[in-house]
Motif scaffolding. Structure first.
Motif, PDB file in Angstrom:
ATOM      1  N   VAL A 161       0.827  -1.207   0.000  1.00 37.32           N
ATOM      2  CA  VAL A 161       0.000   0.000   0.000  1.00 37.32           C
ATOM      3  C   VAL A 161       0.860   1.257   0.000  1.00 37.32           C
ATOM      4  N   GLU A 162       1.867   1.271   0.841  1.00 37.58           N
ATOM      5  CA  GLU A 162       2.713   2.466   0.971  1.00 37.58           C
ATOM      6  C   GLU A 162       3.451   2.781  -0.326  1.00 37.58           C
ATOM      7  N   ASN A 217      -7.942   7.447  -7.440  1.00 36.96           N
ATOM      8  CA  ASN A 217      -8.331   7.086  -6.082  1.00 36.96           C
ATOM      9  C   ASN A 217      -7.802   5.705  -5.763  1.00 36.96           C
ATOM     10  N   GLN A 218      -7.464   5.478  -4.497  1.00 39.88           N
ATOM     11  CA  GLN A 218      -6.949   4.172  -4.078  1.00 39.88           C
ATOM     12  C   GLN A 218      -7.856   3.549  -3.031  1.00 39.88           C
ATOM     13  N   LEU A 245       0.308   6.697  -7.204  1.00 39.30           N
ATOM     14  CA  LEU A 245      -0.759   7.697  -7.124  1.00 39.30           C
ATOM     15  C   LEU A 245      -0.320   9.121  -7.465  1.00 39.30           C
ATOM     16  N   SER A 295       1.048   4.263  -2.802  1.00 41.20           N
ATOM     17  CA  SER A 295       0.706   5.629  -2.391  1.00 41.20           C
ATOM     18  C   SER A 295       1.803   6.623  -2.744  1.00 41.20           C
ATOM     19  N   SER A 296       3.056   6.177  -2.681  1.00 43.63           N
ATOM     20  CA  SER A 296       4.174   7.097  -2.901  1.00 43.63           C
ATOM     21  C   SER A 296       4.726   7.087  -4.322  1.00 43.63           C
TER      22      SER A 296
END
Length: 260
Positions: A213-214, A228-229, A221, A217-218
């Motif tokens: 996930v991280e 959107n996640q 995205l 996100s970095s």
């Protein structure tokens, strides 16, 4: 069915019917069969088109060119041959990087993109030694089952799904197995994906060790305008096999948001 696209014979599995088509692109090591649970659920409402990318499944390896551009051209040729009028692209991992580049071209008829644990549009952060090890992850039945257990899957796969994963991974063309970790995942398409103009949904797995996930996100995205996640609980990297009901519901809901 077999479709000639971009100079290579590609295998495509088509199910269902509907005004909106869902085009599915698999992960490195998979095939169109990776999506069989998801397409089985969604084919009652949509036409589904699952692709064996070049060098995987029943598709030919072609000339040995596995660049993101070539792989995106392959998919565009399938879309053109099938004369799809309105469609979503659903790309998983490697397929997610292909989906990003294809969407950046703003093809006619594209309504949205679902990126499932997608490869980053920038070069992979995996160091060279790790990528060299990845290139041999699918050499044997034993190495594949170990990779699934230790890296890919957050949940225990059914015997049938594990057997399918092993068969698909073994069947991949040697040059396709090497191309993704050693070349394609290092390509930088960040300047291209900035041109994506349709809605984008990024789906992460809570237990994903490959594209956590991280990392999404970095490294994903920030490069996708308006994306959107969402996170699938208790799911690893192989969400189409681990959590197909939950993933199908997310795709269905997103398709409705895109007018499907």
């Amino acid at each position: 069915m077999k479709i000639q696209s971009n100079g290579v014979s590609l295998n495509v599995r088509v199910k269902g019917d509907g005004e909106l088509t869902l085009v599915f692109l698999h992960y490195w090591g998979g095939s169109s069969r990776t999506w069989h649970h998801v397409t089985g659920i969604l084919a009652g409402r949509f036409q589904t088109v699952a692709v064996d990318q070049r060098g995987w499944g029943e598709s030919a390896a072609g000339s040995g060119d596995f660049s993101v551009e070539t792989l995106a051209d392959d998919v565009q040729g399938i879309i053109d041959t099938l004369a799809l009028k309105r469609y979503l692209i659903v790309g998983h991992s490697m397929g997610g990087k292909i989906a990003q580049l294809l969407a950046s071209r703003r093809p006619v008829g594209l309504a949205g993109v679902v990126l499932v644990a997608p490869g980053s549009p920038g070069p992979s952060i995996f160091p060279l030694e790790q990528r060299k090890m990845m290139a041999h992850a699918y050499d044997t039945r034993e190495s594949i089952t170990a990779t699934v257990a230790q890296v890919l899957a957050g949940k225990t796969l059914s015997d049938a799904d594990l057997a399918q994963v092993v068969e698909d991974s073994l069947r991949g063309a040697p040059e396709a197995k090497v191309a993704w970790p050693m070349a394609t995942m290092m390509e930088d398409i960040r300047s291209s994906v900035a041109h994506i103009s349709v809605p984008v949904l990024v789906v992460a797995g809570e237990w994903d060790k490959v594209d956590p996930v991280e990392l999404l996100s970095s490294h994903v995205l920030p490069h996708l305008p308006g994306a959107n996640q969402t996170v699938l609980p208790r799911t690893g990297h192989l969400s189409p096999l681990e959590s197909p009901v939950e993933l199908s519901a997310l795709i269905d809901r997103f398709a409705h948001h895109c007018g499907g």
